[in-house]
Write a protein that holds these residues in place. Structure first.
Motif, PDB file in Angstrom:
ATOM      1  N   GLU A  76      34.857  24.190  44.990  1.00 17.73           N
ATOM      2  CA  GLU A  76      35.007  25.408  44.186  1.00 17.73           C
ATOM      3  C   GLU A  76      34.045  26.471  44.701  1.00 17.73           C
ATOM      4  OE1 GLU A  76      35.985  23.068  39.972  1.00 17.73           O
ATOM      5  OE2 GLU A  76      34.101  24.169  40.252  1.00 17.73           O
ATOM      6  N   GLN A  77      32.782  26.075  44.857  1.00 15.31           N
ATOM      7  CA  GLN A  77      31.784  27.052  45.288  1.00 15.31           C
ATOM      8  C   GLN A  77      32.130  27.613  46.667  1.00 15.31           C
ATOM      9  OE1 GLN A  77      29.561  28.193  43.319  1.00 15.31           O
ATOM     10  NE2 GLN A  77      30.050  26.717  41.700  1.00 15.31           N
ATOM     11  N   VAL A  80      35.083  30.221  45.846  1.00 13.50           N
ATOM     12  CA  VAL A  80      34.938  31.305  44.874  1.00 13.50           C
ATOM     13  C   VAL A  80      33.896  32.307  45.355  1.00 13.50           C
ATOM     14  CG1 VAL A  80      34.234  31.920  42.552  1.00 13.50           C
ATOM     15  CG2 VAL A  80      35.601  29.872  42.940  1.00 13.50           C
ATOM     16  N   GLY A  81      34.350  33.522  45.592  1.00 11.04           N
ATOM     17  CA  GLY A  81      33.436  34.617  45.901  1.00 11.04           C
ATOM     18  C   GLY A  81      32.566  34.373  47.110  1.00 11.04           C
ATOM     19  N   LYS A 212      43.055  25.409  48.080  1.00 10.98           N
ATOM     20  CA  LYS A 212      43.293  26.216  46.869  1.00 10.98           C
ATOM     21  C   LYS A 212      44.270  25.484  45.953  1.00 10.98           C
ATOM     22  CE  LYS A 212      42.326  31.134  47.538  1.00 10.98           C
ATOM     23  NZ  LYS A 212      41.012  30.882  46.925  1.00 10.98           N
TER      24      LYS A 212
ATOM     25  N   ARG B  51      38.401  29.827  34.945  1.00 13.02           N
ATOM     26  CA  ARG B  51      38.902  29.454  36.274  1.00 13.02           C
ATOM     27  C   ARG B  51      39.861  30.520  36.785  1.00 13.02           C
ATOM     28  NH1 ARG B  51      37.614  24.368  37.850  1.00 13.02           N
ATOM     29  NH2 ARG B  51      39.242  24.288  39.462  1.00 13.02           N
ATOM     30  N   ALA B  54      37.993  33.315  38.107  1.00 16.15           N
ATOM     31  CA  ALA B  54      37.338  32.949  39.366  1.00 16.15           C
ATOM     32  C   ALA B  54      38.356  32.786  40.492  1.00 16.15           C
ATOM     33  CB  ALA B  54      36.553  31.656  39.180  1.00 16.15           C
ATOM     34  N   GLY B  55      39.647  32.897  40.152  1.00 13.51           N
ATOM     35  CA  GLY B  55      40.667  32.772  41.181  1.00 13.51           C
ATOM     36  C   GLY B  55      41.058  31.335  41.455  1.00 13.51           C
ATOM     37  N   LEU B  56      40.695  30.437  40.552  1.00 12.68           N
ATOM     38  CA  LEU B  56      41.012  29.011  40.744  1.00 12.68           C
ATOM     39  C   LEU B  56      42.230  28.591  39.949  1.00 12.68           C
ATOM     40  CD1 LEU B  56      37.393  27.575  40.602  1.00 12.68           C
ATOM     41  CD2 LEU B  56      38.857  27.777  42.619  1.00 12.68           C
ATOM     42  N   ASP B  68      33.318  40.423  42.808  1.00 11.89           N
ATOM     43  CA  ASP B  68      33.006  39.046  43.207  1.00 11.89           C
ATOM     44  C   ASP B  68      32.194  38.370  42.105  1.00 11.89           C
ATOM     45  OD1 ASP B  68      34.298  38.995  45.500  1.00 11.89           O
ATOM     46  OD2 ASP B  68      32.562  39.143  46.831  1.00 11.89           O
ATOM     47  N   PHE B  71      30.746  31.451  39.873  1.00 12.64           N
ATOM     48  CA  PHE B  71      31.419  30.575  38.921  1.00 12.64           C
ATOM     49  C   PHE B  71      30.648  29.268  38.781  1.00 12.64           C
ATOM     50  CE2 PHE B  71      34.500  27.088  38.246  1.00 12.64           C
ATOM     51  CZ  PHE B  71      34.915  27.432  36.976  1.00 12.64           C
TER      52      PHE B  71
END
Ligand code: HEM
Ligand SMILES: Nc1ncnc2c1ncn2[C@@H]1O[C@H](COP(=O)(O)OP(=O)(O)OP(=O)(O)O)[C@@H](O)[C@H]1O
Ligand SMILES: Nc1ncnc2c1ncn2[C@@H]1O[C@H](COP(=O)(O)OP(=O)(O)OP(=O)(O)O)[C@@H](O)[C@H]1O
Ligand SMILES: [Mg+2]
Ligand SMILES: [Mg+2]
Lengths: 218, 217, 253, 218, 217
Positions: A76-77, A80-81, A212, B51, B54-56, B68, B71
């Motif tokens: 995830e990290q 994400v961003g 993803k 989520r 966060a785009g998940l 940005d 998360f």
């Protein structure tokens, strides 16, 4: 950037035996093979056998490729961003190859001899594996990224990637066979390089997409 | 604050799972300095919403737009084999900054796990791992934080530190959206409640033929 | 009552300190006899034993190869027994023993493989033949590597001890099966290769030095294992008072 | 008791493809083999090849044997204050065999023929796998129980169990070969049964011990 | 309560990790009807102590003795692929009872996840999974409960239910040891505090004595 690479190193060293083990497994399965079918220890089949076992070894390593990061949330990290998800994935794939494909390349010639290949073919074996194994890591990474979310990914992964491995298998074996027969190996060299390059071209994007999708499963 | 574009805007957003909406549409715009507490009963959709932001999670209707974000989900995102410092080095690498040992140690000091700086994370207790994750926020350059139940496993003192960190981040011009069940001791807060639909049937019917599925498969 | 006294006895046997005191002199004895036997056997075997009528001098590798091959197996079985005791009676000492046997066993097994294949070059005309003994030795090597990898992977001392004890035990139970099956397979598939399937009928001046070398190897192994165990004990008990006392006594000498 | 068995069933069915996959993988790798080394497709080597691939398939499945339960905490519940931990472990091993060894037994004859074994040997192949595969599941379970706590258990598991698989491999292949040569298969039948029985005797205890150790690692 | 043997007795017990004691020796005897709250800062050793009592951690000095216990750790112990009902069937199978569909549904009703009865557990939210795990306690016949931070991810109403369930269990002659950071709304409670050692050096050096193991086996 350097941080990413360094982490991969540290993990590889920390997750004990992650480096030596693929070779050990390859050696082990080769042995089993020869014991189970001693009559096959004839140089004409050896190349094919060796390559098949390389594929299966790679498969075993691929299953673990993203699982830890998935379960721990590191994945995830990474996505994400992050400024450099692409680089992160590439680094990971590269390290995976270094700790499997490259190591196996080093061990390959010895195993070939163990399987009854003439000593002269050693360089050819090394060359074939050096050119071929990157394709395995790149294509494998795609499969691993899609299956990491499943409870029993292992075998599904095999079903997904083994077909993709087929060309590498064929040309890799052919290269060694050609070297043994004393004919030119250039065609196979070109073929293997081409396959690896194509794999390199599609793998990072496909892997990112696959990761993803897997992350959405939770 | 006028004229400054909001950091995050939700507009009539509804997260979906198995083709049904989870909660009544929510709209909000989060500005720099805001601390937004995301409340709602179990299963309301807090985690899913975070989520999504966060785009998940891409199955939603409505729209959102934001900068940005950092998360922090139920899964901490620490590599158990690595020490906190190694985890930080990797993390800042993701943001393409290079690490600053001093800041890392200060952050660990702040969250009270300095003595664990050189110990692999999987050899820490649940709360200690949480504290390490908290320390990591301090190193990030991202201004929007999305936190999912950050109080989990934290003892009283750590909860205090958490509150302080959030307040400081907001005062420094950041914004925080935090899903939690027990309110944080923070004075200025905005609260966003997720109202569950009265009954599942009220959910926006997206291909109503699937309505059974959420129970069957 | 009896059972408790027995338990106490076992704890005594299992206590590192007790073992350390006990083996103070054993080390010297083992070391000395190893030195003597190995020198004697080597000089006799390499210097005076007559050359083989078929192989000439290459047969002298036997004086390293055979003891190594025997020792390799013995060390693994020793680990298995230690593992069993450790699991049943929860002794700290047994893991010390395993940690001492493991690396030595790996090296010795490698030596058996190496010496064997070096010997194979002149006699078989190839570095490697798929033969009963070669295979069982190779598998033995893998068993060693397996336990080694396992130990490497576990950080906590106590857990490492229990895990490797368990695996060593299971492996030892299987060794006879493996050996039997491989020997059986060998007669099935392989043409009997010289010197491996049937013992070469050696004149006594050939096998007596071999006997000496075998004894020497075992004495040497005992020496190494004891030394490693004692140093390991010192490492683990560093905090304890008796260690400090012992070190003091040493330094005062 | 019945609850335990039922759960295993439900999981096997729920974890999509857990049952079909081993066969698929076996089939796939067999094909790879035939493609990579066509010359080996001679009935004399076929039995050995088949058995080697069975071993590797089993290995792939073993890695996942306890991992899910370990990660989800189901394993803790199985061991803490349970009246029947022993039964629980036995059930799990039995189901693991049913979903790998047994299924492969059903597919074995077909694959043998694919590898060039005469049709008459089909019953022998089935018999060999029926008697041999339980040993793989039992011994494998021990290795899986000790390695389930590791991040990269896969290859360590291989190192631990493949050597133990060797006898099964040898006698399994020998049984088929004997049937092919038309000689009596009884010796191999006895040997395989004996091996499986010994494995059955030690596996449950050793597995329980191994699981306890793994659970302490957290 | 005189004459009745305690359900659980700790006697100078110290849990160890990496060969060092985690906390000052604790002694307590828990009787039927007791609710014991296990408190302590992050990293004090609460989880380790509970795991020890459950038999999942054998590195300790001192001794303890107790009846069969129900252990609820950080990991819920639900099979994500199975529905709550299927999980229950398996669970009661472990206790060698055969399942009773009615009781299962009642339990789910009680914890407010009846509508999820036929949905795989990994398709539930964090709190809903917690609720299912809670429902499972009601089906167990074991009288001693060991709970590690059971409040995690529960919303207000669920926390209320949790407290009620614990109280009822105690009144029914059971006992509960519960590690938590935020006190439960329960009137009659005993509290057990884990004091960290002043400095790591104070940890008991482990000599050859294996006194703990006599009970372990
Ligand atoms: C890598 C190759 C080889 C390996 C792994 C190997 C392994 C072994 C093993 C395990 C033993 C049994 C020791 C015992 O009795 O417990 C042995 C004995 C022996 N080996 Fe080798 N060997 C190899 C090559 C050779 C070669 C090339 C020769 C000579 C032609 C040879 C001659 C002997 C002899 C004479 C013995 C002692 C007689 C006996 O114990 O039966 N070995 N070897
Ligand atoms: N797997 C492990 N290996 C080594 N040390 C560990 C491990 N897990 C925990 N520890 C250490 O043991 C101590 C106690 O851990 P434990 O999880 O019992 O604490 P806790 O009281 O549950 O803390 P929390 O309130 O955060 O859950 C901690 O200091 C931690 O550093
Ligand atoms: N993986 C999944 N698959 C299908 N449905 C899911 C999944 N995860 C959650 N759900 C459903 O989506 C809804 C919202 O879940 P979510 O985790 O967002 O709730 P939440 O507000 O975070 O609850 P909690 O307070 O318990 O964390 C729940 O009703 C749950 O049943
Ligand atoms: Mg949530
Ligand atoms: Mg805890």
């Amino acid at each position: 950037m350097s941080g990413l690479l360094r982490r991969e190193w540290q993990v590889a060293l920390r997750a004990k035996g992650a480096v030596i083990n693929p070779v050990a497994f390859l050696l082990l399965s080769t042995t089993l093979f020869v014991i189970a079918a001693p009559d096959t220890v004839s140089s004409d089949a050896a190349a094919g056998i060796l390559w098949t076992l390389v594929l299966l070894t790679q498969l075993l390593a691929l299953d673990a490729m993203y699982r830890r990061d998935f379960d721990s949330g590191v994945l995830e990290q990474t996505l994400v961003g992050s400024q450099v998800p692409f680089v992160a994935v590439l680094t990971r794939i590269f390290m995976q190859w270094l700790s499997t494909g490259f190591i196996m390349t080093l061990a390959g010639p010895a195993l070939g001899i163990l399987l009854g290949l003439p000593v002269e073919t050693a360089p050819a074996i090394a060359l074939a594996m050096l050119l071929g194994t990157p394709a395995l890591s790149f294509l494998g990474s795609i499969g691993a990224s899609v299956t990491v979310g499943f409870s029993r990914g292992g075998v599904i992964l095999a079903l997904l990637v083994l077909p993709l491995f087929l060309p590498t298998l064929i040309f890799g074996a052919a290269l060694v066979a050609a070297a043994e027969a004393g004919s030119s190996v250039m065609p196979q060299v070109y073929a293997l390089s081409l396959i690896s390059l194509i794999a390199l071209a599609i793998a990072p994007f496909a892997t990112l997409a696959g990761l993803k999708i897997s992350l959405e499963m939770q | 604050m006028l004229g400054v574009p909001p950091m995050l805007t939700l507009d009539e957003i509804v997260c979906e799972r198995d083709g049904r909406g989870l909660f009544a549409p929510v709209s909000i715009s989060v500005h720099a300095g805001d601390y937004v507490e995301l409340m709602g009963p179990n299963g309301a959709g807090k985690s899913t919403l975070l989520r999504t932001l966060a785009g998940l999670h891409s199955r939603y209707s409505g729209a959102f737009d934001g900068v940005d974000c950092l998360f922090q989900g139920h899964r901490l995102g620490l590599d158990g084999l690595l020490t906190p410092l190694e985890n930080f080095a990797w993390f800042v690498g993701l943001e393409d900054q290079d690490e600053d040992r001093e800041r890392c140690l200060d952050a660990l000091q702040r969250t009270g796990v300095l003595d664990k700086a050189y110990q692999p994370c999987n050899e820490m207790s649940a709360g200690q791992q949480r504290r390490v994750a908290m320390a990591r926020w301090l190193l990030s350059s991202r201004s929007l934080w999305l936190l999912d139940e950050p109080l989990t496993a934290l003892d009283a003192s750590a909860q205090q530190v958490l509150a302080e960190i959030i307040v400081e981040h907001c005062q420094a011009g950041g914004a925080v959206v935090c899903a939690t069940h027990s309110e944080l001791p923070i004075a200025q807060k905005r609260s966003l409640k997720l109202e569950a639909f009265q009954s599942k049937a009220d959910g926006p019917a997206l291909g109503g033929d699937q309505s059974g599925e959420s129970f069957q498969e | 009552m009896l059972s408790t006294s027995l338990k106490r006895l076992w704890h005594k046997l299992g206590s590192p300190r007790w073992f350390f005191a006990l083996t103070e002199n054993w080390v010297k004895a083992a070391g000395l006899s190893a030195l003597v036997l190995l020198l004697w056997g080597a000089v006799w075997g390499l210097g005076f034993a007559p050359a083989d009528y078929q192989q000439g001098n290459s047969f002298r590798i036997m004086y390293v190869h055979v003891p190594a091959a025997m020792l390799a197996q013995s060390l693994y079985i020793a680990m298995g027994v230690a593992g069993f005791i450790g699991l049943v009676w929860r002794m700290k000492l047994t893991d010390v023993a395993i940690s001492a046997c493991l690396p030595l066993g790996m090296v010795i097994t490698a030596l058996a493989l190496f010496s064997g294949s070096v010997w194979g070059r002149p006699t078989w005309g190839s570095w490697w033949e798929w033969d009963g003994r070669t295979v069982s030795t190779l598998v033995l090597f893998f068993l060693y590597v397996g336990i080694y990898a396992l130990r490497e992977a576990i950080a906590d001392q106590d857990l490492r001890a229990r895990a490797s004890a368990l695996v060593a035990m299971v492996g030892t139970i299987n060794i006879p099966i493996i050996k039997y099956s491989v020997e059986w397979w060998n007669t099935l598939h392989q043409p009997a290769s010289f010197g491996l399937t049937q013992k070469p009928a050696m004149p006594s001046e050939m096998w007596l030095p071999l006997l000496v070398m075998v004894l020497g190897f075992y004495a040497f192994a005992a020496f190494i294992v004891l030394v490693r165990m004692r140093t390991e004990i010192l490492n683990r008990e560093m905090g304890a008072r008796w260690v400090r006392d012992w070190i003091q006594v040493r330094s005062e000498r």
